[in-house]
Design a protein around this motif. Structure first.
Motif, PDB file in Angstrom:
ATOM      1  N   ASP A   1       7.526  -5.291  -0.229  1.00 47.80           N
ATOM      2  CA  ASP A   1       8.692  -4.825  -0.993  1.00 47.80           C
ATOM      3  C   ASP A   1       9.306  -3.657  -0.233  1.00 47.80           C
ATOM      4  O   ASP A   1       8.708  -2.586  -0.120  1.00 47.80           O
ATOM      5  CB  ASP A   1       8.244  -4.393  -2.387  1.00 47.80           C
TER       6      ASP A   1
ATOM      7  N   SER B   1      16.374  -3.877   2.200  1.00 48.63           N
ATOM      8  CA  SER B   1      16.402  -3.894   0.736  1.00 48.63           C
ATOM      9  C   SER B   1      16.128  -5.290   0.212  1.00 48.63           C
ATOM     10  O   SER B   1      16.971  -5.904  -0.413  1.00 48.63           O
ATOM     11  CB  SER B   1      17.763  -3.420   0.234  1.00 48.63           C
TER      12      SER B   1
ATOM     13  N   ARG C   1      12.058 -11.197  -5.696  1.00 50.10           N
ATOM     14  CA  ARG C   1      10.594 -11.161  -5.715  1.00 50.10           C
ATOM     15  C   ARG C   1      10.018 -12.523  -6.100  1.00 50.10           C
ATOM     16  O   ARG C   1       9.006 -12.948  -5.564  1.00 50.10           O
ATOM     17  CB  ARG C   1      10.163 -10.090  -6.715  1.00 50.10           C
TER      18      ARG C   1
ATOM     19  N   GLN D   1      11.889  -1.774  -0.939  1.00 52.92           N
ATOM     20  CA  GLN D   1      12.344  -0.657  -1.767  1.00 52.92           C
ATOM     21  C   GLN D   1      11.227   0.350  -2.018  1.00 52.92           C
ATOM     22  O   GLN D   1      11.428   1.555  -1.918  1.00 52.92           O
ATOM     23  CB  GLN D   1      12.875  -1.170  -3.103  1.00 52.92           C
ATOM     24  N   THR D   2      10.054  -0.149  -2.349  1.00 48.79           N
ATOM     25  CA  THR D   2       8.926   0.747  -2.649  1.00 48.79           C
ATOM     26  C   THR D   2       7.961   0.896  -1.476  1.00 48.79           C
ATOM     27  O   THR D   2       7.014   1.673  -1.554  1.00 48.79           O
ATOM     28  CB  THR D   2       8.129   0.212  -3.855  1.00 48.79           C
ATOM     29  N   ASN D   3       8.190   0.127  -0.413  1.00 53.37           N
ATOM     30  CA  ASN D   3       7.339   0.137   0.784  1.00 53.37           C
ATOM     31  C   ASN D   3       5.896  -0.239   0.417  1.00 53.37           C
ATOM     32  O   ASN D   3       4.945   0.323   0.949  1.00 53.37           O
ATOM     33  CB  ASN D   3       7.406   1.482   1.475  1.00 53.37           C
ATOM     34  N   ALA D   4       5.739  -1.183  -0.509  1.00 54.27           N
ATOM     35  CA  ALA D   4       4.428  -1.615  -0.974  1.00 54.27           C
ATOM     36  C   ALA D   4       4.171  -3.063  -0.577  1.00 54.27           C
ATOM     37  O   ALA D   4       5.096  -3.827  -0.331  1.00 54.27           O
ATOM     38  CB  ALA D   4       4.355  -1.482  -2.486  1.00 54.27           C
TER      39      ALA D   4
ATOM     40  N   TYR E   1      12.622  -8.480  -0.018  1.00 51.98           N
ATOM     41  CA  TYR E   1      11.197  -8.785   0.028  1.00 51.98           C
ATOM     42  C   TYR E   1      10.944  -9.626   1.268  1.00 51.98           C
ATOM     43  O   TYR E   1      11.794 -10.399   1.689  1.00 51.98           O
ATOM     44  CB  TYR E   1      10.774  -9.569  -1.213  1.00 51.98           C
TER      45      TYR E   1
END
Length: 60
Positions: free
Chosen positions: A51, A11, A28, A53-56, A13
């Motif tokens: 990231d 959770s 971030r 959380q968003t897996n981006a 970056y």
């Protein structure tokens, strides 16, 4: 910056350098500042912010 890592953070970056996760950040903004500083010094590297959380991933 939290710590060096070899696996995906749960959770937070992380900086991905040439396809490998290198260090983890709690915010971030911190990850972006670290990525931009690294890119200034070593412009030939491919650097992304991951990231968890968003897996981006965001290209720097």
């Amino acid at each position: 910056m939290v710590a060096a890592t070899g696996q995906s953070p749960a959770s937070a970056y992380a900086l991905e350098v040439d396809g490998q996760l290198k260090c983890e950040f709690t915010t971030r903004d911190g990850a972006r500042a670290g990525a931009e500083e690294l890119k200034k010094r070593l412009h030939m590297l491919q650097i992304r912010i991951y990231d968890a959380q968003t897996n981006a991933r965001e290209e720097i």
